[in-house]
Design a protein around this motif. Structure first.
Motif, PDB file in Angstrom:
ATOM      1  N   LYS A 106      10.743 -12.444  -7.749  1.00  0.00           N
ATOM      2  CA  LYS A 106      10.076 -11.244  -7.227  1.00  0.00           C
ATOM      3  C   LYS A 106       8.717 -11.050  -7.892  1.00  0.00           C
ATOM      4  N   THR A 116       5.221 -10.978  -6.053  1.00  0.00           N
ATOM      5  CA  THR A 116       4.359  -9.787  -6.116  1.00  0.00           C
ATOM      6  C   THR A 116       2.953 -10.170  -6.555  1.00  0.00           C
ATOM      7  N   PHE A 154       6.392  -4.432   0.673  1.00  0.00           N
ATOM      8  CA  PHE A 154       7.554  -4.541  -0.202  1.00  0.00           C
ATOM      9  C   PHE A 154       8.531  -3.432   0.153  1.00  0.00           C
ATOM     10  N   GLN A 164      10.209  -8.855   0.607  1.00  0.00           N
ATOM     11  CA  GLN A 164       8.767  -8.962   0.388  1.00  0.00           C
ATOM     12  C   GLN A 164       8.171  -9.736   1.566  1.00  0.00           C
TER      13      GLN A 164
END
Length: 809
Positions: free
Chosen positions: A13, A17, A454, A492
């Motif tokens: 993650k 990101t 997200f 995501q």
């Protein structure tokens, strides 16, 4: 082991990101072209200062503007493309010209006359009622005869490509659609959504966008499309409002009262609406199962006392000419008190006589409640049309749900009785947070869009249950057991798309969306802990060719994903009676859909050829067991489907007194099944015809008559065979008090022919069903509007419409 898993997931993650942030901020400036010139007064030959000079992109409608200097000079910078150039002074358009910007351009000295427009001015034509864009069809309501004839729900019936039946809004040849108001999703049940749309007057609608294959900007979830209803907004420094109510007589009476309010003053605007409804709803349900030992025929109509309130408020503040900030709050709550008395006689095949029966009394109390909050910013980065929008969304959904039943099983020969009783309680709480960024960057070579999102969702379920089964004495003791179920989901997403016109004939738009998903389903009581982690790409393609002014060809392709709803994943079982149970499936996998569509539109006539491939589709399926007479309603990834079809639409409005929207769709479906017991492939045709007509009965356009009819031919739907259904509806509308008051009388499904009827064979057991949703009614509605009538359009899109679409309320 679990700790290591979580660390790996967190690392993924974090990488994703970081990549998302770099992707969003990693765009650079593109080249700009210049448009310059000088504006002078034709009579005095003196320069005109402080005149507005603007370029309007003919495709995106983005506006780039400047003010002439004291010498009358101006300089505009814009990306390559087609524009409408205008000179405006003191609110009057003095000059207009269509230009194609491919290099720096000097328009020289422009002579204008203040008193009147010159011959060079290009007068913008009135928009067509039906307008086809590269990725959607637009129904321009304000230019149609339906603009002052009822409510939004009625408008959707005449929108091209949509089918509205039994309070369900679907796309012809496909499944149900998601409905948005000004790009904001409305996540309500079918009935609540219908009631909400009926509370909005058709006069307040600018257009309805039917998006059959949503582009990469939109979430990839959903095997159908989107409907976006663009409302109007109060003109600057004005306000308007409307009050609405109706009385409806179905089997039982229903009524509703509500209103909406729009206000726009200086930099602040607000739009609000509220609607309250109450009444009794009745539904007929007849199910039959042909077990080896006899025909089980269940008649289980139910009555629901309903009280509901929905409200919406949008506020917006224009911080500067390039930056606006807004927020939206949506509230919905409905109280359902349902009672039923199912009766199941069991017939002997040889004698046709009843040998046994089940008689129950049931009650269901549930109160689904939604709170949804959106905060948004829209920022123009420069005068070239570059902009960025940011959405933060949060919503909660709660539903305390209690179901009870109590009954007796009777055997006639020799006479005997057994008893049964049950309780099912599920306290469900869902939370969702999402952050979304969208960027638009017009360039010399194409108009580029990209962004990311997200999403984090959690669903907690506390379950309390008891099922006695068949016992010899009435049940008085109810020892309650407890279960739990928790579902966590993180998504995501990144997307990018580009569109470009090649001359005046060809247009191309391509897009790609990447979605990474991590889920966990767990239950302490069941000893369940299931993880799922997958990353998928979802391409989109749109190709359009304008053969003539009235003829257009297009080719669309999209890949979609259908994720299971939160309720469908809950593996806990609850019982309807000792022989029927409902359960979810924590091991459900998402299904994937490929859509291809070829379209041709000529004036008001549209033809669509479509081909759809659906893999690993999941749905609720009734699984009978011949040896126990038990039917389990569970969710399975059980069918692969191919669908070939053709859709025809003809919109007729050549006469000022008559408009008609006509649809015909036919498709051939091939379904292959994967169930406990092998089932033969299902193949067959489906076809539907509909016509919606409005007649203006007087020259003042204050009296209208509507005649609507649809007919569904026998067909197939997954593992089910479907039977014929149809409905005839009539309406009269009268406008008075300077057309500010609208009185409408509607008769719906006059001959009560719209029942859903199906049959299927699973595990060698034939099952038939008939469901009628109390669609026959007579309704009297009254609305009154007041305030300023001049309104202009304003729209905004939230970021979490997909997640709210899965609460399955």
């Amino acid at each position: 082991m679990n700790i290591m898993k979580k660390r790996v997931t967190m690392k993924k993650k974090m990488h994703f990101t970081i990549f998302l942030c770099l992707f969003l901020v990693g765009f650079t400036a593109y080249g700009q072209l210049e448009v310059k010139g000088k504006v002078i007064d034709q009579e005095t030959q003196k320069p005109i200062d402080f005149a507005e000079v603007i370029l309007t992109n003919t495709k995106t409608q983005k506006i780039i503007g400047a003010i002439t200097t004291i010498e009358g000079n101006f300089l505009l910078k814009a990306a390559a493309g087609d524009y409408k150039f205008q000179v405006i002074f003191l609110g009057n358009s003095l000059y207009a010209k269509d230009i194609s910007l491919t290099k720096n351009m000097d328009l020289g000295t422009i002579s204008v006359t203040n008193s009147e427009e010159l011959d060079a001015v290009t007068v913008e034509a009135k928009k067509k009622v039906i307008e086809r864009k590269i990725d959607r069809v637009v129904f321009n309501v304000e230019n149609s005869t339906q603009a002052s004839q009822g409510d939004v729900y009625e408008l959707l019936k005449v929108a091209p490509g949509l089918r509205v039946q039994n309070n369900s809004i679907g796309m012809i040849g496909k499944a149900q659609v998601s409905v948005m108001i000004n790009d904001k999703i409305l996540q309500l049940t079918n009935d609540e959504l219908a009631n909400f749309l009926k509370s909005i007057a058709s006069e307040d609608v600018q257009s309805i966008e039917v998006i059959t294959t949503p582009p990469a900007k939109y979430e990839a979830s959903g095997n159908s499309g989107l409907v976006n209803i663009i409302l109007k907004k109060a003109k600057k420094d004005s306000w308007n409002a409307q009050l609405r109510s109706y009385y409806r007589q179905q089997r039982y009476a229903n009524s509703s009262f509500g209103g909406n309010f729009n206000y726009n003053k200086n930099k602040f605007s607000v739009a609000a609406s509220a609607n309250y409804r109450q009444g009794d709803y009745y539904q007929e349900q007849d199910d039959s199962a042909f077990f080896p030992d006899g025909l089980w025929q269940t008649i289980s109509p139910f009555r629901s006392k309903t009280d509901g309130l929905n409200a919406r408020i949008d506020v917006n503040y224009q911080i500067s000419s390039k930056w606006s900030m807004g927020a939206q709050y949506l509230y919905n709550r409905t109280d359902y008190n349902v009672t039923d008395a199912p009766f199941t006689p069991i017939f002997d095949y040889n004698t046709g006589e009843i040998t046994r029966s089940l008689l129950s009394e049931g009650r269901m109390d549930l109160t689904p409640e939604v709170h949804s909050l959106n905060y948004n910013n829209e920022i123009e980065l420069d005068t070239l049309g570059r902009n960025i929008s940011i959405n933060l969304d949060y919503f909660t959904y709660g539903n305390p749900d209690t179901k009870t039943y109590n009954g007796v099983s009777t055997v006639l020969e020799p006479f005997s009785e057994q008893f049964y009783r049950g309780v099912n309680i599920n306290d469900q709480a869902i939370q969702n947070f999402s952050a979304k960024v969208d960027v638009q960057v017009p360039t010399k070579w194409a108009n580029v869009d990209f962004g990311g999102k997200f999403t984090k969702s959690t669903s907690d379920n506390d379950i309390f249950f008891f099922n006695s089964g068949l016992v010899d004495a009435p049940v008085t003791n109810l020892p309650i057991s407890q279960n739990d179920f928790e579902y966590d989901e993180d998504i995501q997403a990144l997307y990018a798309s580009a569109s470009k016109d090649f001359g005046k004939k060809w247009s191309l738009k391509v897009g790609l969306r990447l979605e990474a998903t991590q889920t966990n389903s767990s239950s302490n009581n069941l000893g369940l802990n299931v993880d799922n982690d997958y990353t998928k790409l979802f391409p989109t393609l749109y190709l359009s060719y304008n053969a003539t002014e009235n003829s257009n060809f297009s080719l669309n392709y999209s890949k979609r994903i259908q994720r299971p709803g939160f309720f469908s994943l809950n593996p806990n079982i609850y019982f309807l009676n000792p022989f029927q149970s409902i359960e979810g499936n924590a091991f459900l996998q998402p299904s994937f859909v490929d859509n291809i569509q070829i379209s041709h539109s000529y004036k008001s006539f549209t033809t669509n050829l479509f081909y759809t491939i659906e893999n690993e589709t999941f749905a609720q399926v009734p699984l009978p067991q011949s040896d126990t007479n038990v039917i389990r309603f569970t969710n399975e990834n059980y069918v692969d489907t191919q669908r070939f079809g053709i859709y025809e639409n003809f919109y007729f409005d050549k006469y000022s007194w008559w408009s008609s929207n006509n649809n015909f769709v036919v498709n051939y479906t091939i379904s292959k099944f994967d169930l406990e017991q092998a089932e033969e492939d299902q193949k067959g045709f489906n076809a539907t015809f509909s016509t919606y007509n409005d007649f203006t009965l007087n020259s003042d356009k204050t009296l209208f008559f509507g005649l609507n009819y649809w007919y569904a031919f026998p067909g197939v739907n997954g593992i089910f065979d479907t039977k014929t259904a149809s409905a005839l509806s009539l309406s009269f509308q009268y406008l008075l008090l300077n057309k500010d008051m609208n009185i409408t009388l509607r008769a719906n499904d006059i001959f009560k022919t719209s029942a859903d009827r199906t049959e299927t064979v699973i595990n060698n057991v034939l099952q038939t069903a008939r469901y009628y949703y109390d669609a026959r009614y007579l309704q009297l509605s009254v609305s009154y509007k007041f305030g300023n009538k001049d309104i202009s359009a304003k729209r905004h899109r939230t970021g979490n419409q997909d997640e709210r679409g899965r609460i399955q309320n």
